[in-house]
Every structure is written in structure tokens, then in C-alpha cells.
Write a protein that holds these residues in place. Structure first.
Motif, short mmCIF file in Angstrom:
data_model
loop_
_atom_site.label_atom_id
_atom_site.label_comp_id
_atom_site.label_asym_id
_atom_site.label_seq_id
_atom_site.Cartn_x
_atom_site.Cartn_y
_atom_site.Cartn_z
N PRO A 153 11.26 6.05 -1.82
CA PRO A 153 9.90 5.51 -1.82
C PRO A 153 9.35 5.51 -0.39
CG PRO A 153 11.51 3.75 -2.13
CD PRO A 153 12.27 5.04 -2.19
N SER A 154 8.04 5.58 -0.27
CA SER A 154 7.42 5.66 1.06
C SER A 154 7.88 4.55 2.00
CB SER A 154 5.90 5.59 0.93
OG SER A 154 5.41 6.76 0.33
N THR A 155 8.18 3.38 1.41
CA THR A 155 8.57 2.24 2.25
C THR A 155 9.95 2.43 2.87
OG1 THR A 155 9.22 1.24 0.15
CG2 THR A 155 7.17 0.46 1.15
N LEU A 156 10.74 3.40 2.38
CA LEU A 156 12.09 3.59 2.91
C LEU A 156 12.25 4.95 3.60
CD1 LEU A 156 14.27 2.07 0.01
CD2 LEU A 156 13.57 1.00 2.15
N LEU A 157 11.14 5.57 3.98
CA LEU A 157 11.24 6.91 4.56
C LEU A 157 11.20 6.93 6.08
CD1 LEU A 157 9.15 9.13 2.14
CD2 LEU A 157 11.53 9.48 2.82
N GLY A 158 10.35 6.15 6.68
CA GLY A 158 10.23 6.20 8.14
C GLY A 158 9.14 7.17 8.57
N ALA A 159 8.42 6.79 9.60
CA ALA A 159 7.28 7.58 10.06
C ALA A 159 7.73 8.94 10.58
CB ALA A 159 6.53 6.82 11.16
N MET A 181 15.23 -5.79 -0.66
CA MET A 181 14.44 -6.47 -1.68
C MET A 181 13.75 -7.69 -1.10
SD MET A 181 16.13 -4.40 -3.84
CE MET A 181 17.81 -4.91 -4.15
N THR A 182 14.50 -8.48 -0.33
CA THR A 182 13.89 -9.72 0.19
C THR A 182 12.79 -9.40 1.20
OG1 THR A 182 15.72 -9.86 1.73
CG2 THR A 182 15.85 -11.21 -0.24
N SER A 183 12.86 -8.26 1.85
CA SER A 183 11.79 -7.92 2.79
C SER A 183 10.71 -7.08 2.12
CB SER A 183 12.37 -7.19 4.00
OG SER A 183 13.05 -6.03 3.57
N SER A 184 10.78 -6.99 0.77
CA SER A 184 9.72 -6.33 0.00
C SER A 184 9.48 -4.88 0.36
CB SER A 184 8.41 -7.12 0.10
OG SER A 184 8.32 -8.00 -0.99
N LEU A 185 10.55 -4.16 0.68
CA LEU A 185 10.40 -2.72 0.82
C LEU A 185 10.52 -2.06 -0.55
CD1 LEU A 185 12.37 -2.35 4.12
CD2 LEU A 185 9.95 -1.91 3.80
N LEU A 210 0.83 -1.21 0.00
CA LEU A 210 0.00 0.00 0.00
C LEU A 210 0.86 1.26 0.00
CD1 LEU A 210 -2.82 -1.05 2.49
CD2 LEU A 210 -3.19 -0.27 0.14
N ALA A 211 1.91 1.24 0.83
CA ALA A 211 2.78 2.42 0.93
C ALA A 211 3.54 2.64 -0.37
CB ALA A 211 3.75 2.25 2.09
N TYR A 212 4.04 1.56 -0.93
CA TYR A 212 4.86 1.67 -2.14
C TYR A 212 3.99 2.07 -3.33
CZ TYR A 212 8.56 0.54 -5.46
OH TYR A 212 9.52 0.62 -6.43
N ALA A 213 2.82 1.43 -3.44
CA ALA A 213 1.92 1.70 -4.58
C ALA A 213 1.46 3.15 -4.57
CB ALA A 213 0.73 0.75 -4.55
N LYS A 214 1.32 3.70 -3.37
CA LYS A 214 0.86 5.07 -3.24
C LYS A 214 1.76 6.05 -3.99
CE LYS A 214 0.39 8.65 0.21
NZ LYS A 214 1.08 9.11 1.41
N ARG A 217 9.12 11.95 -3.03
CA ARG A 217 9.05 10.55 -3.45
C ARG A 217 9.40 10.40 -4.92
NH1 ARG A 217 5.63 11.73 0.50
NH2 ARG A 217 5.49 10.34 2.29
N SER A 218 9.80 11.50 -5.53
CA SER A 218 10.23 11.47 -6.93
C SER A 218 11.60 12.13 -7.01
CB SER A 218 9.21 12.22 -7.79
OG SER A 218 9.86 12.96 -8.80
N MET A 219 12.52 11.45 -7.69
CA MET A 219 13.89 11.98 -7.80
C MET A 219 13.90 13.32 -8.54
SD MET A 219 16.47 10.21 -6.48
CE MET A 219 17.98 10.02 -7.43
N ARG A 220 13.12 13.40 -9.63
CA ARG A 220 13.15 14.61 -10.43
C ARG A 220 12.72 15.83 -9.60
NH1 ARG A 220 14.22 12.43 -15.32
NH2 ARG A 220 13.52 10.28 -15.25
N GLN A 221 11.65 15.65 -8.82
CA GLN A 221 11.21 16.76 -7.99
C GLN A 221 12.21 17.06 -6.89
OE1 GLN A 221 7.27 15.86 -6.51
NE2 GLN A 221 6.49 15.53 -8.59
#
Lengths: 444, 318
Positions: B199-205, B238-242, A181-185, B216-220
Motif C-alpha cells: 500500500p502507498s503508506t508502506l512504500l516510501g517516497a 497498525m497502531t500508527s495507522s499505516l 489520503l495515501a492509503y485511500a488512493k 499497489r495490487s498483489m495480483r498485478q
């Protein structure tokens, strides 16, 4: 009556539909008039467009029937690639056009699973070469639909995957669902999820109820769906990802959807035509064409689904078209495959809700046109200048009996076998081109 | 003589260097000034100084590291210290000794400085509470890596003449990166405008609460950037699907010439190393004239010399 006229100067790029009841659920338009189609797009429409005003265009007299945007079916299984004996993109598209469906969204649980850029490309090319209607593939959100590794959502989206799903399996791993969900967003991608807690649903073959007890069949409790949906809503709250429950089937799920929407979460849902028009009692003497996933629920749940569509809380109606050959259906109920075809009967069965007063016509059609278009980012699904001329001409009144042998789908597993329905697609146009004509079904 | 002799104005009242957090802008600038001198000393034939003569420095690395460990070893030796490298594989840690027992045991050997890297956030601080010597954090889990942030700042300052007002884009696995955390703290303290791109999965709350602009975009995120700081992407992500795959990651978040064109024409390209060419950075970009990746390594030794000199004023056993 529908008829196609010869024009003196035939212009293949220009078609006029005259003497129609223009009906656009998105804008609320409902008036007599005509439409001019140029180069596959709606050029103009309104009361002023008549036979005298269309110049050299090919014209079609709509006989006063209802002209609406073609249906968009967000949940269609085909057998291509891997199970072409059940359905190909070509046969599915022919079934679709006969049902007034101009766009189908294909599920990725084929063989191989659509989880790679090259396979999305394959579906798009096959559809371009063989299909009568628009085909948009969904891609798997985990590799092989196994729920273990995320797919390349960004690259798949660039390749043309319109949404992401785990097929007929719920993603049980909450952390994986969160990541997806986070990634797809980040890519604006829509996640469409099947709702069924695998441990609760295990071995179940129908709705858990008095009926399942009487029949001696293992039940799937409605809670198996509600628990998964509630979990997903929490994860949407955590991630902000766009989420669509592919099919809900019970009152409990509807309440969760209403609560999520009230909190402003990006959550939407669909319901299958089967769950709007049938219930668990239809299984009767172990009729396997009524074995579905999610299972047909109680009459109370069915009524809740109708109410949900009428109130707009359920956004989308789907056929959940799932072709299965006789070999996997003519079996003891518990051992038979689940699924029912529905592309050709979607519109007619949905119109029963209009005829019995359950849902008003505009709301009903909106759930099969403008709403799916909005969720998927399609420019079809409405009557608007410049929009693709994907259209259906609908006769609301004429009754007929569903004869499976007349259905165009390669598989015949319809729960509407011999059903008396009222109203149907008379003509279907995709990009301005007639692809189905009820009066002359072989001609198109 | 001591190379710190000229910098008498500089006061560094800390016994340990556990993180950038807690350092003032004045202290950071003081360390950078010291490091600048150490950098010129390191380019001379005679590199040896006597600030730490007679002192013992122990490199205690619970995580494998080549460049940081050798950088500290060289820094210690150039200042005249006896340097010992403790390899975890042969140590009693493998036999089940707790971190605190290891610390107490080492402390009994009367070292003057412990340089510690550990895989758990907060472990270095815990160890520092149990020993009498000075402790330098050489990286604790996903928490801090203060000498990396200092060497990055020194490299930037040498090229741009300042830190304040620069737009610094930190790209990649922010969630797991101690380099990112220390850099965010340091660059904010010195007045840079920090962006993170991931990407959102690698940012942290709540990352935006750390005083960064989130993209979340390199160009921006790279638009108008003065500094492009890439982070290493570990294979485990990758193996933990982040993230789904290396090719997708490179396509959207890898630094190639196309994305780099969004940054200022004279933007510096940085990477803490070791690089994954073709994963987070295009091989040619890594070797571009604007790349200061090798200079970062050189400044690493200089910054570590500066930190050792600063701590030398408060060492035990005197």
C-alpha cells in the motif's frame, strides 16, 4: 399538467414520459420530447418519443415541464441508527423524493458510527427495505470518528461505502490525514473532509464578525476553514489522494480551491444550499435554525459562493440535511445544536439562483446531478441510454410558501420556514418508478 | 585446510561488510560461490574448519534477534572462532553509555570481528569508524541487512540456477524494511527485475528511483513473478495507522493461494522470518512445497561463513 394515464395493456416494466422539456445538464441537451423507460433504465429519449409512439407502455404526460436527472445529494445526515427520533432512512428518503432528490449520500456520524463492514451492510439493507430513493453510505475514515486509527478503507469500500469522511470533525492530525489520503488512493476512494481547525473554532458558534460581536456570540473565523483546506491541499499534493472539501463557505476557501485546481490537483469542493442563499444576518434575534457548521458567513462570502458555482470552481451543491429535534434547537443560541434540514427545499432554494440570474440553470443542476455522479462514480445523474431512470419533473415557475408542518422530514428545523420560493419538483422517479407526485402526494 | 583454498581467484578487498551498496556483481557472486561450498560443508558430519582459529568474534546486538544472532554464532564456531554474544540488556548501554563509548570499550578488548545489529540506520557504519576490527552489519534500522540479501540470492540461485532476468516481487512493508533495501540493491546488481508491492503508506517516497517497478495490487505485482518474497508486517504499523487492521492487510496484501496463482506456477515463496501466519502469509502457503523459507535459514549460516572467510583475509592483529 401532470397526469398518469391508464394503458390498455399495463406493462410494469415499461413507462413513457411524453410532452416533456428534456433537460440534461451533463450534455447540454434542452429540447422538447419524450422518454421511454424499460426495466428501470432509460431506454431511449428524444423529440420523436410521443404519445403515439410508445405502444403498450404506461405513459405520463409531463405537461411541457422540465424533465431532468434526479438530484444527487452528497451530504445528508440521518439519525439511523441511534437517533431515529430525528430521522430514519425511510423518512429521509421520503423528504428526498419530495425534493426531487433520487440519491442520498449518508454521513457516518450515527450511533454507532459507520466504521465497520457490518454497519455499511446494515445501512444498505435498511435502505433497500425502507427507503424510496437510492442510499449510499459514507464510512468513517477513522474508527469512531476519533481521528486516532484509520478504518478498513479497502474492506469498507468493497462492502459499498461510497466515500470516506470524518463527519463533522476535521482530522486535526496532519500525519493521520496524510496516511488516510495515501492509503485511500490505492483503492480509488474519495476522501470528503469537513473543514474547521478545531483550536480556532473551539467555543465558536457563528461567523466571527461585527455581527458576532454585536450579538455577544463567540466567533469562528473564516480562517479556521481556510487553514484546514490549505493544509489538506498540501497533503493532496504530497499523496495524490482524491479529495473533496465537503462544504466551503468563504471566499478564502474558494481561492484555495481555484489555486489547487489550477495546479491540476485532484481537489473538488461542495457548498451547501444554505451558504448560497443565506448569510449571517439571517440569524437576527438568535434564530437557532440558522446555526450551522460551517457557520453562515458574510454576504460577501455568500456572493463568492454563488460566483464559485457559476464558474464551476465549486463542483457540488448539497443540502447538508441535518435533522435536529426541537429539544436541541429550542435553546439559547450558543447552547443549541447546529444544522438544518434541506432535502425538500434544496431544489426550490437552488432555483432562486436561476431566477435571480446568479447561476444559469444547466450549471446549477449539474452541481446536483452530473458532478456528484462523476465524483462518486455513479452511473446516474444524467439523461443517457442505459442510465438508471432516476428522474425529476420540475416546475420552474410556480411560487409557494415553505410550511414546515408540510415537510416530510421527521425534524422541522428548516431555515426556510415561511420562505417564498419559486419552482419545485412535481414528480420524482427512482429506477423508473414514481415515488413522489406533487399533485397527489399521498398516492405515491 | 581452508575451504576457500579453491577460490583463490576471488578477491574481496573490503575490511567491513556494512551493506550491499558498494559491492560489485563480481564480489557478490564470489561470496555466493564461497557460500555454496560452506553449505555442503555444513551438511557433513565434520563441519569444523580453521579459517578463524584463534580469532574472536563478538555478536553485538542492540535489537533482539534469535535467528540472525545464532546463525552468526554457528558460522563463527564452524570456522573455529571464539564467539561471544553481547546482550544489550546486561551491558552498559542500559546504563547510558553512548554507542561510540561502547565501541571504543569493546575495541580495547581486541576482538577480530564485530557483528552488529542496531535499531538506528547508519549506526553500524558509525561504529565501524571507531574500531580497528572488521565489522559486519547484521541489520541497521530500516537501512541494510546485507547477509539476508546474500542468503536470499543464494537460495534463489540454487533453485533457479541464475538471478539475472528473474522477476522478483518483494511484498509488504517496504518502507521499514532493511531486507527490502538490501535485496533491491543486490538483485538489481545481478540483473533481476525487481518489483515491490505495498500500500502507498508502506512504500516510501521515490521508491521507483531505486530501480524497481512499483505495484499497489498483489495480483498485478505478482503477475508472472518467479520469486515471491514476503516481508514481515510489524504490529506497530497498525497502531500508527499505516494500515488499518490485520484482516484488511491480509485481505489485500497477504499471500494466499488466490493471489499466488498470479505468479508463475513454479514461483518460489520466500520470507526472511519470523513469519506472522495469517497476517502477511497464509499458513498453508508458508508450508507449501514451493516455500523455501526453511532453506533460507540454512543458507543463512552458509552465507555468514562465506562473509567471515572473505573478511578473514584483512583481519587486524596479524
Amino acid at each position: 399538467m401532470v397526469m398518469q394515464s391508464e394503458s390498455n395493456h399495463h406493462d410494469p416494466h415499461s413507462t413513457a414520459l411524453v410532452n416533456a422539456r428534456l433537460f440534461d445538464p451533463a450534455s447540454g441537451l434542452d429540447q422538447k420530447g419524450g422518454m421511454l423507460i424499460v426495466n428501470g433504465k432509460i431506454a431511449t429519449f428524444g423529440p420523436e418519443i410521443g404519445q403515439g409512439s410508445v405502444g403498450e407502455a404506461t405513459f405520463i404526460d409531463c405537461g411541457g415541464k422540465l424533465l431532468a436527472p434526479g438530484l444527487i445529494d452528497m451530504l445528508v445526515f440521518t439519525g439511523e441508527p441511534g437517533h431515529e427520533h430525528r430521522e430514519t432512512l425511510a423518512t429521509a428518503s421520503r423528504a428526498a423524493s419530495a425534493g426531487g432528490v433520487t440519491t442520498i449520500i449518508c454521513m457516518p456520524n450515527t450511533d454507532p458510527v459507520i466504521d465497520d463492514v457490518a454497519l455499511v451492510d446494515f445501512i444498505l439493507r435498511r435502505a433497500r427495505d425502507t427507503a424510496q430513493v437510492n442510499v449510499h453510505p459514507m464510512a468513517a475514515m477513522t474508527k469512531g470518528l476519533l481521528g486516532e486509527e484509520m478504518t478498513e478503507i479497502g474492506l469498507l469500500r468493497e462492502a459499498g461505502a461510497i466515500a470516506f469522511t470524518n463527519g463533522k470533525h476535521s482530522l486535526a492530525n496532519a500525519k493521520m490525514m496524510r496516511n488516510v489520503l495515501a492509503y485511500a488512493k490505492d483503492f480509488g476512494a474519495l476522501i470528503i473532509h469537513h473543514l474547521e481547525d478545531p483550536s480556532l473554532a473551539k467555543d465558536g458558534v457563528m461567523n466571527e464578525s461585527e455581527v458576532s460581536t454585536r450579538l455577544g456570540l463567540r466567533g469562528i473565523p473564516a480562517a479556521a476553514e481556510a487553514i484546514m483546506l490549505e493544509r489538506d491541499v498540501r497533503l493532496v499534493e504530497l499523496t495524490g489522494g482524491r479529495y473533496h472539501a465537503g462544504q466551503i463557505s468563504c471566499r478564502a476557501s474558494l481561492e484555495i480551491i481555484r489555486a489547487a485546481k489550477a495546479r491540476g490537483l485532484p481537489v473538488t469542493c461542495g457548498v451547501s444550499i444554505n451558504h448560497l442563499t443565506l448569510n449571517q444576518n439571517d440569524i437576527g434575534p438568535y434564530r437557532t435554525f440558522f446555526k450551522l457548521r460551517p457557520p453562515l458567513r458574510s454576504e460577501e462570502d455568500r456572493q463568492a459562493m454563488v460566483d464559485g458555482v457559476a464558474s464551476g470552481d465549486i463542483d457540488v451543491i448539497v443540502s447538508a440535511h441535518d435533522p435536529k429535534d426541537a429539544d436541541v434547537k429550542r435553546r439559547p443560541f450558543a447552547e443549541a445544536s447546529d444544522g438544518a434540514i434541506g432535502l425538500e427545499t434544496l431544489l426550490s432554494a437552488a432555483l432562486s439562483l436561476h431566477h435571480n440570474g446568479g447561476v444559469d440553470l444547466a450549471t446549477l443542476l449539474k452541481a446536483m446531478t452530473a458532478n456528484p455522479a462523476r465524483l462518486l462514480g455513479l452511473d446516474s445523474g444524467r439523461l443517457a441510454k442505459g442510465a438508471p431512470a432516476d428522474l425529476v419533473l420540475i416546475d420552474l415557475e410556480t411560487p409557494f410558501v415553505v410550511e414546515p408542518e408540510h415537510l416530510r422530514s421527521r425534524s422541522k428545523n428548516t431555515p426556510f420556514d415561511q420562505a417564498r420560493l419559486q419552482g419545485r419538483a412535481l414528480m420524482t422517479l427512482v429506477a423508473g418508478r414514481p415515488v413522489y407526485n406533487y399533485a397527489d402526494p399521498r398516492g405515491s | 585446510m581452508s575451504i576457500a583454498a579453491e577460490a583463490t581467484e576471488f578477491s574481496f578487498p573490503h575490511r567491513h561488510l556494512l551493506g550491499i551498496e558498494g559491492l560489485s556483481g563480481h564480489e557478490i557472486v564470489g561470496l555466493l560461490d564461497l557460500a555454496e561450498e560452506a553449505a555442503s560443508v555444513s551438511r557433513q558430519v565434520a563441519k569444523k574448519r580453521d579459517d578463524l582459529r584463534g580469532r574472536t568474534l563478538i555478536n553485538l546486538f542492540f535489537e533482539d534477534s534469535t535467528r540472525t544472532q545464532s546463525s552468526f554464532e554457528l558460522a563463527g564456531k564452524r570456522l573455529g572462532a571464539d564467539v561471544m554474544n553481547m546482550s544489550v540488556r546486561t551491558s552498559s548501554v542500559q546504563k547510558g553509555e553512548t554507542l561510540i563509548d561502547t565501541a571504543v570499550t569493546l575495541n580495547a578488548m581486541r576482538p577480530d570481528i564485530l557483528v552488529v545489529r542496531h535499531h538506528a540506520a547508519g549506526a553500524v557504519e558509525l561504529l565501524a569508524q571507531k574500531v580497528d576490527c572488521s565489522v559486519i552489519n547484521a541489520g541497521d534500522g530500516s537501512h541494510e541487512h546485507p547477509t539476508q540479501a546474500l542468503l536470499d540470492a543464494l537460495t534463489i540461485r540454487r533453485h533457479k540456477g541464475r538471478i539475472a532476468g528473474l522477476i522478483v516481487a518483494i511484498c509488504g512493508d517496504i518502507l521499514h524494511s532493511r531486507v527490502a533495501r538490501s535485496n533491491i540493491l543486490l538483485l538489481n546488481t545481478l540483473g533481476a527485475r525487481v518489483r515491490v508491492i505495498a500500500p502507498s503508506t508502506l512504500l516510501g517516497a521515490g521508491i521507483e528511483r531505486l530501480g524497481v517497478e512499483v505495484h499497489r495490487s498483489m495480483r498485478q505485482g505478482l503477475d508472472g513473478a518467479d520469486i515471491v518474497m514476503m516481508l514481515r508486517l510489524q504490529r506497530e504499523r497498525m497502531t500508527s495507522s499505516l494500515v488499518p487492521s490485520q484482516r484488511e492487510y491480509f485481505h489485500f496484501f497477504g499471500l494466499d493461494y488466490d493471489k499466488l496463482a498470479c505468479a508463475k506456477p513454479d514461483a518460489l515463496i520466500m520470507h526472511p522470518g519470523p513469519m506472522n501466519r495469517g497476517v502477511e502469509i497464509d499458513s498453508n502457503v508458508a508450508d507449501d512445497a514451493r516455500s523455501v523459507i526453511r532453506e533460507q535459514v540454512e543458507m543463512g549460516v552458509a552465507v555468514r561463513m562465506a562473509v567471515l572467510q572473505a573478511l578473514a583475509r584483512h583481519l587486524p592483529n596479524q
